[in-house]
Design a protein around this motif. Structure first.
Motif, PDB file in Angstrom:
ATOM      1  N   HIS A  98       0.936  -1.017  -0.180  1.00 26.16           N
ATOM      2  CA  HIS A  98      -0.151  -0.246  -0.190  1.00 26.16           C
ATOM      3  C   HIS A  98       0.711   1.437  -0.052  1.00 26.16           C
ATOM      4  CE1 HIS A  98      -2.953   2.922   1.294  1.00 26.16           C
ATOM      5  NE2 HIS A  98      -3.793   1.770   1.506  1.00 26.16           N
ATOM      6  N   ASN A  99       1.152   2.333  -0.991  1.00 36.82           N
ATOM      7  CA  ASN A  99       1.584   3.425  -1.185  1.00 36.82           C
ATOM      8  C   ASN A  99       0.609   4.115   0.316  1.00 36.82           C
ATOM      9  OD1 ASN A  99      -0.168   3.305  -3.198  1.00 36.82           O
ATOM     10  ND2 ASN A  99      -0.543   5.654  -2.531  1.00 36.82           N
ATOM     11  N   HIS A 100       1.615   4.873   0.754  1.00 37.75           N
ATOM     12  CA  HIS A 100       0.955   5.734   1.884  1.00 37.75           C
ATOM     13  C   HIS A 100       1.350   7.097   2.490  1.00 37.75           C
ATOM     14  CE1 HIS A 100      -1.345   6.026   5.696  1.00 37.75           C
ATOM     15  NE2 HIS A 100      -1.878   5.113   5.133  1.00 37.75           N
ATOM     16  N   VAL A 101       0.998   7.926   2.292  1.00 40.99           N
ATOM     17  CA  VAL A 101       1.085   9.247   2.638  1.00 40.99           C
ATOM     18  C   VAL A 101       1.875   9.089   4.317  1.00 40.99           C
ATOM     19  CG1 VAL A 101      -0.149  10.551   1.046  1.00 40.99           C
ATOM     20  CG2 VAL A 101      -1.232  10.391   3.630  1.00 40.99           C
ATOM     21  N   GLY A 102       3.135  10.139   4.416  1.00 45.44           N
ATOM     22  CA  GLY A 102       3.516   9.794   6.033  1.00 45.44           C
ATOM     23  C   GLY A 102       4.435   8.905   5.976  1.00 45.44           C
ATOM     24  N   THR A 103       4.648   7.853   4.826  1.00 44.51           N
ATOM     25  CA  THR A 103       5.730   6.519   5.153  1.00 44.51           C
ATOM     26  C   THR A 103       7.115   7.183   4.244  1.00 44.51           C
ATOM     27  OG1 THR A 103       4.339   5.669   3.754  1.00 44.51           O
ATOM     28  CG2 THR A 103       3.442   5.407   5.565  1.00 44.51           C
ATOM     29  N   TYR A 104       8.148   5.620   3.743  1.00 41.21           N
ATOM     30  CA  TYR A 104       9.044   6.336   2.651  1.00 41.21           C
ATOM     31  C   TYR A 104       8.690   5.961   1.476  1.00 41.21           C
ATOM     32  CZ  TYR A 104      11.954   8.295   6.693  1.00 41.21           C
ATOM     33  OH  TYR A 104      11.883   9.142   7.947  1.00 41.21           O
ATOM     34  N   VAL A 105       7.121   5.507   1.667  1.00 36.36           N
ATOM     35  CA  VAL A 105       6.263   4.762   0.230  1.00 36.36           C
ATOM     36  C   VAL A 105       6.113   5.827   0.100  1.00 36.36           C
ATOM     37  CG1 VAL A 105       5.661   3.227  -1.352  1.00 36.36           C
ATOM     38  CG2 VAL A 105       7.857   3.006   0.180  1.00 36.36           C
ATOM     39  N   GLU A 106       5.056   7.061  -0.637  1.00 41.44           N
ATOM     40  CA  GLU A 106       4.328   8.393  -0.273  1.00 41.44           C
ATOM     41  C   GLU A 106       3.893   8.663  -1.415  1.00 41.44           C
ATOM     42  OE1 GLU A 106       3.371  12.315   0.869  1.00 41.44           O
ATOM     43  OE2 GLU A 106       4.065  11.164   2.689  1.00 41.44           O
ATOM     44  N   THR A 107       5.378   9.189  -2.253  1.00 48.56           N
ATOM     45  CA  THR A 107       4.947   9.955  -3.704  1.00 48.56           C
ATOM     46  C   THR A 107       5.374   8.768  -5.007  1.00 48.56           C
ATOM     47  OG1 THR A 107       7.685   9.753  -4.576  1.00 48.56           O
ATOM     48  CG2 THR A 107       6.708  10.988  -3.232  1.00 48.56           C
ATOM     49  N   GLU A 108       4.559   9.470  -5.763  1.00 48.65           N
ATOM     50  CA  GLU A 108       4.133   7.878  -7.259  1.00 48.65           C
ATOM     51  C   GLU A 108       5.578   8.075  -7.149  1.00 48.65           C
ATOM     52  OE1 GLU A 108       3.446   9.064 -11.833  1.00 48.65           O
ATOM     53  OE2 GLU A 108       2.974  10.851 -10.434  1.00 48.65           O
ATOM     54  N   ALA A 109       7.132   8.609  -7.347  1.00 42.74           N
ATOM     55  CA  ALA A 109       8.886   7.793  -7.744  1.00 42.74           C
ATOM     56  C   ALA A 109       8.632   6.627  -7.096  1.00 42.74           C
ATOM     57  CB  ALA A 109       9.506   9.671  -7.579  1.00 42.74           C
ATOM     58  N   GLU A 110       7.912   7.156  -5.083  1.00 43.80           N
ATOM     59  CA  GLU A 110       8.882   6.042  -3.943  1.00 43.80           C
ATOM     60  C   GLU A 110       7.697   4.699  -4.411  1.00 43.80           C
ATOM     61  OE1 GLU A 110       9.836   9.380  -0.736  1.00 43.80           O
ATOM     62  OE2 GLU A 110       7.321   8.556  -0.765  1.00 43.80           O
ATOM     63  N   THR A 111       6.986   5.065  -5.050  1.00 42.45           N
ATOM     64  CA  THR A 111       5.898   3.844  -5.776  1.00 42.45           C
ATOM     65  C   THR A 111       6.401   3.303  -6.769  1.00 42.45           C
ATOM     66  OG1 THR A 111       3.701   4.717  -4.226  1.00 42.45           O
ATOM     67  CG2 THR A 111       3.505   3.275  -6.172  1.00 42.45           C
ATOM     68  N   ALA A 112       7.156   4.145  -7.781  1.00 37.38           N
ATOM     69  CA  ALA A 112       7.621   3.335  -8.581  1.00 37.38           C
ATOM     70  C   ALA A 112       9.142   2.035  -8.175  1.00 37.38           C
ATOM     71  CB  ALA A 112       8.102   4.454  -9.609  1.00 37.38           C
ATOM     72  N   THR A 113       9.484   2.844  -7.277  1.00 38.90           N
ATOM     73  CA  THR A 113      10.988   2.585  -6.553  1.00 38.90           C
ATOM     74  C   THR A 113      10.355   0.727  -5.976  1.00 38.90           C
ATOM     75  OG1 THR A 113      12.063   4.512  -6.795  1.00 38.90           O
ATOM     76  CG2 THR A 113      12.312   2.167  -4.980  1.00 38.90           C
ATOM     77  N   LEU A 114       9.706   1.103  -5.484  1.00 41.44           N
ATOM     78  CA  LEU A 114       9.126   0.144  -4.306  1.00 41.44           C
ATOM     79  C   LEU A 114       8.299  -1.441  -5.564  1.00 41.44           C
ATOM     80  CD1 LEU A 114       6.515  -1.932  -3.105  1.00 41.44           C
ATOM     81  CD2 LEU A 114       8.284  -1.364  -1.954  1.00 41.44           C
ATOM     82  N   LEU A 115       8.169  -1.016  -6.451  1.00 42.72           N
ATOM     83  CA  LEU A 115       7.460  -2.178  -7.344  1.00 42.72           C
ATOM     84  C   LEU A 115       8.912  -2.363  -8.197  1.00 42.72           C
ATOM     85  CD1 LEU A 115       4.032  -0.149  -8.445  1.00 42.72           C
ATOM     86  CD2 LEU A 115       3.719  -2.270  -7.123  1.00 42.72           C
TER      87      LEU A 115
END
Length: 289
Positions: free
Chosen positions: A152-169
């Protein structure tokens, strides 16, 4: 696609002081009254599997899984966090819930930066590696139990932004870890849902549907509000009244071949939460036909 609700529509653990919580099992009664037949498990719900299943069956509800924030980015805590998640996963297995909705745990600094993240404060390469390794290992352990890890991409965490979500994936194994798209959180974090879905729609394994009040989001950024401040100001709007482009998100999910659950969430509201939950359901039903 199928519709479900979640306890956060009534009881929000991120702002426990904004309204009295609806106690269990009255919470299940409210879900049924709002017209739902499926929900997620929440921390204030029954922890005895047999009792929970009986309570759900009495109200013709099924349980899908539940949310857990994990500090897998910390390599020194990774194994104990995996063990904690596995305990929750075994509980989900016992109640026939197929999804463990994992998110980064975040911290006070990130919660203070929600919606206006300083990119320089993101994860290091080592932290990304620890997070991805932990998710892959957790998913590998849970798979034989019939429990799927969706991130789950989630604000207030280190996977919040679109770029961070992309990196996670990009960093996780697609065969093990799917994406729990939260279109409200992605928009809140400054992302473009349609652009993200165009690239990663095939990774979606679960969806949280919510909308974002653009006016409140602007205020939040202008004033540097924390996640809690934004929630108390009702940053998540009724479906169709915000900037998350919900109809287009549903269309993009269909285009990507998604046929799973859409879990409708409105984390806080100044109105009666059961009435709002019913209104959001009625809004979304024609869009998924």
């Amino acid at each position: 696609m199928n519709l479900a609700t979640a306890p956060v529509n009534w009881n929000n653990g991120d702002v426990t002081d904004y309204r009295p919580w609806v106690p269990y099992p009255a919470l299940l009664d409210e879900m049924a009254a709002a017209g739902y037949t499926a929900t997620e498990w929440g921390m204030n719900m029954e922890r005895d599997a047999a009792k929970l299943m009986a309570d759900l069956q009495k109200r013709d509800l099924q349980i899908l899984g539940g949310f857990v924030g994990l500090e897998l980015r910390n390599s020194q805590k990774r194994e104990q966090e995996i063990a904690r998640a596995l305990e929750i996963g075994r509980f989900f297995q016992s109640i026939g819930a197929p999804y463990l909705i994992a998110a980064d745990s975040g911290d006070e600094r990130r919660r203070a930066e929600a919606g206006h993240v300083d990119p320089s404060g993101g994860l290091s390469k080592e932290q990304w590696k620890s997070l991805a390794t932990g998710l892959n290992d957790l998913a590998r352990e849970l798979a034989p139990m019939g429990v799927n890890v969706v991130f789950h991409n989630h604000v207030g965490t280190y996977v919040e932004t679109e770029a961070e979500t992309a990196t996670l994936l990009e960093e996780t194994d697609p065969a093990l870890v799917s994406w729990c798209l939260d279109c409200g959180h992605l928009a809140y974090g400054g992302g473009d849902n349609l652009r993200a879905l165009a690239k990663y729609g095939n990774r979606v394994g679960y969806v949280h549907i919510k909308d974002v009040d653009g006016r409140v989001l602007h205020q939040s950024r202008e004033n540097g509000w924390s996640f809690a401040q934004a929630l108390k100001s009702y940053i998540f709007a009724p479906l169709g009244e915000g900037i998350a482009r919900v109809p287009e998100v549903v269309a993009a999910l269909r285009q990507a071949g998604y046929t799973g659950w859409l879990v409708i969430e409105q984390d806080t509201t100044p109105d009666d939460p059961t009435a709002v939950a019913a209104k959001n359901r009625r809004y979304l039903e024609p869009l998924i036909k």
